[in-house]
Design a protein around this motif. Structure first.
Motif, PDB file in Angstrom:
ATOM      1  N   ASP A 120      -2.410  12.167  -2.014  1.00 52.42           N
ATOM      2  CA  ASP A 120      -2.521  13.631  -2.008  1.00 52.42           C
ATOM      3  C   ASP A 120      -2.874  14.091  -3.426  1.00 52.42           C
ATOM      4  OD1 ASP A 120      -1.820  13.762   0.695  1.00 52.42           O
ATOM      5  OD2 ASP A 120       0.314  13.709   0.201  1.00 52.42           O
ATOM      6  N   CYS A 146       0.242   4.561   3.182  1.00 51.94           N
ATOM      7  CA  CYS A 146      -0.677   3.742   4.001  1.00 51.94           C
ATOM      8  C   CYS A 146      -1.155   4.477   5.248  1.00 51.94           C
ATOM      9  CB  CYS A 146      -0.007   2.433   4.390  1.00 51.94           C
ATOM     10  SG  CYS A 146       1.485   2.698   5.366  1.00 51.94           S
ATOM     11  N   PHE A 149      -4.793   4.527  -1.915  1.00 50.32           N
ATOM     12  CA  PHE A 149      -6.072   5.061  -1.466  1.00 50.32           C
ATOM     13  C   PHE A 149      -5.895   6.492  -0.970  1.00 50.32           C
ATOM     14  CE2 PHE A 149      -7.181   0.417  -0.396  1.00 50.32           C
ATOM     15  CZ  PHE A 149      -7.774   0.224  -1.637  1.00 50.32           C
ATOM     16  N   PHE A 150      -6.634   7.398  -1.578  1.00 53.46           N
ATOM     17  CA  PHE A 150      -6.642   8.812  -1.186  1.00 53.46           C
ATOM     18  C   PHE A 150      -5.239   9.429  -1.216  1.00 53.46           C
ATOM     19  CE2 PHE A 150     -10.166   6.448   0.315  1.00 53.46           C
ATOM     20  CZ  PHE A 150     -11.223   7.194  -0.151  1.00 53.46           C
ATOM     21  N   GLU A 175       0.848  -1.198   0.000  1.00 56.46           N
ATOM     22  CA  GLU A 175       0.000   0.000   0.000  1.00 56.46           C
ATOM     23  C   GLU A 175       0.882   1.247   0.000  1.00 56.46           C
ATOM     24  OE1 GLU A 175      -2.737   0.611   3.276  1.00 56.46           O
ATOM     25  OE2 GLU A 175      -3.701   2.294   2.247  1.00 56.46           O
ATOM     26  N   ILE A 190       3.972   1.715   2.609  1.00 58.76           N
ATOM     27  CA  ILE A 190       5.010   2.724   2.359  1.00 58.76           C
ATOM     28  C   ILE A 190       4.424   4.055   2.801  1.00 58.76           C
ATOM     29  CG2 ILE A 190       6.509   3.801   0.637  1.00 58.76           C
ATOM     30  CD1 ILE A 190       5.996   1.314  -1.136  1.00 58.76           C
ATOM     31  N   GLU A 191       5.115   4.727   3.699  1.00 61.50           N
ATOM     32  CA  GLU A 191       4.561   5.958   4.272  1.00 61.50           C
ATOM     33  C   GLU A 191       5.720   6.869   4.686  1.00 61.50           C
ATOM     34  OE1 GLU A 191       1.506   7.515   4.807  1.00 61.50           O
ATOM     35  OE2 GLU A 191       2.920   9.004   5.566  1.00 61.50           O
ATOM     36  N   ARG A 192       5.641   8.144   4.294  1.00 66.40           N
ATOM     37  CA  ARG A 192       6.795   8.986   4.607  1.00 66.40           C
ATOM     38  C   ARG A 192       6.693   9.717   5.940  1.00 66.40           C
ATOM     39  NH1 ARG A 192       6.385  13.088  -0.458  1.00 66.40           N
ATOM     40  NH2 ARG A 192       4.412  14.063   0.076  1.00 66.40           N
ATOM     41  N   MET A 193       5.509   9.730   6.574  1.00 68.30           N
ATOM     42  CA  MET A 193       5.390  10.480   7.836  1.00 68.30           C
ATOM     43  C   MET A 193       5.657   9.582   9.039  1.00 68.30           C
ATOM     44  SD  MET A 193       2.298  13.122   7.105  1.00 68.30           S
ATOM     45  CE  MET A 193       2.484  13.878   8.703  1.00 68.30           C
ATOM     46  N   THR A 216     -10.073   3.203   4.790  1.00 67.90           N
ATOM     47  CA  THR A 216      -8.870   3.829   5.352  1.00 67.90           C
ATOM     48  C   THR A 216      -9.292   4.923   6.347  1.00 67.90           C
ATOM     49  OG1 THR A 216      -8.736   5.601   3.735  1.00 67.90           O
ATOM     50  CG2 THR A 216      -7.725   3.501   3.109  1.00 67.90           C
ATOM     51  N   GLU A 217      -8.289   5.511   7.015  1.00 69.08           N
ATOM     52  CA  GLU A 217      -8.599   6.606   7.950  1.00 69.08           C
ATOM     53  C   GLU A 217      -9.249   7.791   7.225  1.00 69.08           C
ATOM     54  OE1 GLU A 217      -5.484   5.114   8.416  1.00 69.08           O
ATOM     55  OE2 GLU A 217      -5.575   4.491  10.520  1.00 69.08           O
ATOM     56  N   PHE A 218      -8.637   8.224   6.108  1.00 67.88           N
ATOM     57  CA  PHE A 218      -9.184   9.386   5.393  1.00 67.88           C
ATOM     58  C   PHE A 218     -10.568   9.076   4.829  1.00 67.88           C
ATOM     59  CE2 PHE A 218      -6.124  12.951   4.718  1.00 67.88           C
ATOM     60  CZ  PHE A 218      -5.142  12.517   5.585  1.00 67.88           C
ATOM     61  N   GLU A 219     -10.712   7.855   4.368  1.00 64.47           N
ATOM     62  CA  GLU A 219     -11.999   7.450   3.792  1.00 64.47           C
ATOM     63  C   GLU A 219     -13.110   7.502   4.842  1.00 64.47           C
ATOM     64  OE1 GLU A 219     -11.702   3.572   2.104  1.00 64.47           O
ATOM     65  OE2 GLU A 219     -13.562   3.802   0.993  1.00 64.47           O
ATOM     66  N   LEU A 246       9.677   5.619   3.564  1.00 64.51           N
ATOM     67  CA  LEU A 246      10.476   6.048   2.419  1.00 64.51           C
ATOM     68  C   LEU A 246       9.553   6.610   1.347  1.00 64.51           C
ATOM     69  CD1 LEU A 246      13.560   5.827   2.111  1.00 64.51           C
ATOM     70  CD2 LEU A 246      13.213   3.776   0.757  1.00 64.51           C
ATOM     71  N   GLU A 247      10.125   7.292   0.395  1.00 66.76           N
ATOM     72  CA  GLU A 247       9.355   7.897  -0.690  1.00 66.76           C
ATOM     73  C   GLU A 247       8.869   6.782  -1.642  1.00 66.76           C
ATOM     74  OE1 GLU A 247       7.874   9.874  -3.840  1.00 66.76           O
ATOM     75  OE2 GLU A 247       9.737   8.783  -4.174  1.00 66.76           O
TER      76      GLU A 247
HETATM   77  C1  LIG Z   1      -4.140  11.897   2.073  1.00 67.29           C
HETATM   78  S1  LIG Z   1      -3.179  10.794   3.004  1.00 67.29           S
HETATM   79  C2  LIG Z   1      -4.078   9.256   2.879  1.00 67.29           C
HETATM   80  C3  LIG Z   1      -3.604   8.232   3.873  1.00 67.29           C
HETATM   81  C4  LIG Z   1      -4.313   6.862   3.763  1.00 67.29           C
HETATM   82  N1  LIG Z   1      -4.093   6.271   2.459  1.00 67.29           N
HETATM   83  C5  LIG Z   1      -5.781   7.032   4.021  1.00 67.29           C
HETATM   84  O1  LIG Z   1      -6.547   6.957   3.042  1.00 67.29           O
HETATM   85  O2  LIG Z   1      -6.144   7.237   5.177  1.00 67.29           O
HETATM   86  C6  LIG Z   1      -1.810  10.501   1.928  1.00 67.29           C
HETATM   87  C7  LIG Z   1      -0.692   9.744   2.639  1.00 67.29           C
HETATM   88  O3  LIG Z   1       0.315   9.438   1.709  1.00 67.29           O
HETATM   89  C8  LIG Z   1       1.583   9.754   2.269  1.00 67.29           C
HETATM   90  N2  LIG Z   1       2.431  10.087   1.127  1.00 67.29           N
HETATM   91  C9  LIG Z   1       2.193  11.065   0.214  1.00 67.29           C
HETATM   92  N3  LIG Z   1       3.131  11.050  -0.740  1.00 67.29           N
HETATM   93  C10 LIG Z   1       3.987  10.034  -0.427  1.00 67.29           C
HETATM   94  C11 LIG Z   1       5.160   9.528  -1.036  1.00 67.29           C
HETATM   95  N4  LIG Z   1       5.629  10.069  -2.172  1.00 67.29           N
HETATM   96  N5  LIG Z   1       5.785   8.496  -0.466  1.00 67.29           N
HETATM   97  C12 LIG Z   1       5.300   7.931   0.684  1.00 67.29           C
HETATM   98  N6  LIG Z   1       4.181   8.375   1.311  1.00 67.29           N
HETATM   99  C13 LIG Z   1       3.538   9.409   0.762  1.00 67.29           C
HETATM  100  C14 LIG Z   1       1.305  10.939   3.177  1.00 67.29           C
HETATM  101  O4  LIG Z   1       2.289  11.091   4.181  1.00 67.29           O
HETATM  102  C15 LIG Z   1      -0.044  10.566   3.747  1.00 67.29           C
HETATM  103  O5  LIG Z   1       0.048   9.770   4.904  1.00 67.29           O
END
Ligand SMILES: C[S@@+](CC[C@H](N)C(=O)[O-])C[C@H]1O[C@@H](n2cnc3c(N)ncnc32)[C@H](O)[C@@H]1O
Length: 218
Positions: A105, A33, A102-103, A30, A54-57, A173-176, A81-82
């Motif tokens: 940015d 995620c 999913f969702f 994912e 995979i999640e950068r935060m 997901t959380e955002f969903e 990681l990115e």
């Molecule tokens: C709008 S949130 C959605 C989170 C989750 N998918 C949900 O639906 O609840 C987008 C997520 O993608 C992560 N993200 C955005 N661009 C990324 C990248 N290039 N590499 C890794 N994570 C990324 C952000 O840190 C954020 O947690």
């Protein structure tokens, strides 16, 4: 059994070396995620598969780890990681059964559109990492971005559109959960990868405007 804090965070000693996975077990990945609501639920229900988020935060990565520990989930890890870099360089060739995005940015402002994940670079790396016949599942609340992503796949003969998976509430997901709670529409689509000519990926390059600037006099 992984139960110490951080056990579900994938440590990468050398980010120039591809990651290794158990090839006897299907792998699902994912992108972005977040705190792991979807992927940890899916991992719990599918103990015979491996799952990578995979999640950068960092805060979200730690919350993902905590969910795995509390849920006794052994088959999921998260990598901080990115995503494009990870797909381009680190995932196994044709080793991923399903990718979930999913969702992502949506970067709605015109001047920020180059930050969007979906485009030819991601589709190249995605095709290379998916098993032939593997699937990508996508959902967004952002109607314009949904159209852009559908157009990207429609223009790429290496994918065919298929019906998206059914996701009951426990797989939101959380955002969903937030968006649906506000009555917003959710747009979903999925594609399957098709056999095609398997070229090596060209190295990723940094566009000149993103190069670190020289500081005068130093
Ligand atoms: C709008 S949130 C959605 C989170 C989750 N998918 C949900 O639906 O609840 C987008 C997520 O993608 C992560 N993200 C955005 N661009 C990324 C990248 N290039 N590499 C890794 N994570 C990324 C952000 O840190 C954020 O947690």
């Amino acid at each position: 059994m992984n139960d110490a804090p951080g056990d579900h965070i994938l440590r990468v000693a050398d980010i120039t070396r591809p990651l290794e996975f158990d090839t006897a077990r299907p792998l699902e990945v994912e992108v972005g995620c977040g705190k792991g609501r979807f992927l940890t639920a899916r991992a719990k229900a599918n103990p015979d598969c491996d799952f990578l988020g995979i999640e950068r935060m960092l805060g979200r990565v730690r919350l993902f780890d905590g969910k795995c520990r509390r849920g006794g989930i052994d088959n999921a890890k998260v990598l901080r990681l990115e995503a494009l870099y990870t797909f381009h360089y680190l995932l196994p060739a044709h080793g991923v059964r399903t990718v979930y995005v999913f969702f992502p940015d949506p970067w709605p402002k015109r001047k920020h559109r180059s930050h969007r994940l979906f485009g030819p670079l991601f589709l190249n790396a995605l095709w290379k990492r998916l098993e032939i016949g593997g699937k990508i599942e996508f959902a967004t609340d952002h109607e314009e971005y949904f159209g852009v992503v559908k157009d990207c796949f429609a223009a790429d003969g290496r994918f065919e559109e298929v019906a998206p998976m059914e996701r009951p509430r426990e797989l939101w997901t959380e955002f969903e959960t937030l968006f649906r709670g506000q009555g917003l529409a959710v747009h979903s689509a999925a594609w399957r990868s098709l056999p095609a000519s398997d070229e090596p990926l060209a190295p990723l390059t940094v566009p000149p405007e993103a190069e670190p600037r020289q500081i005068a006099g130093r």
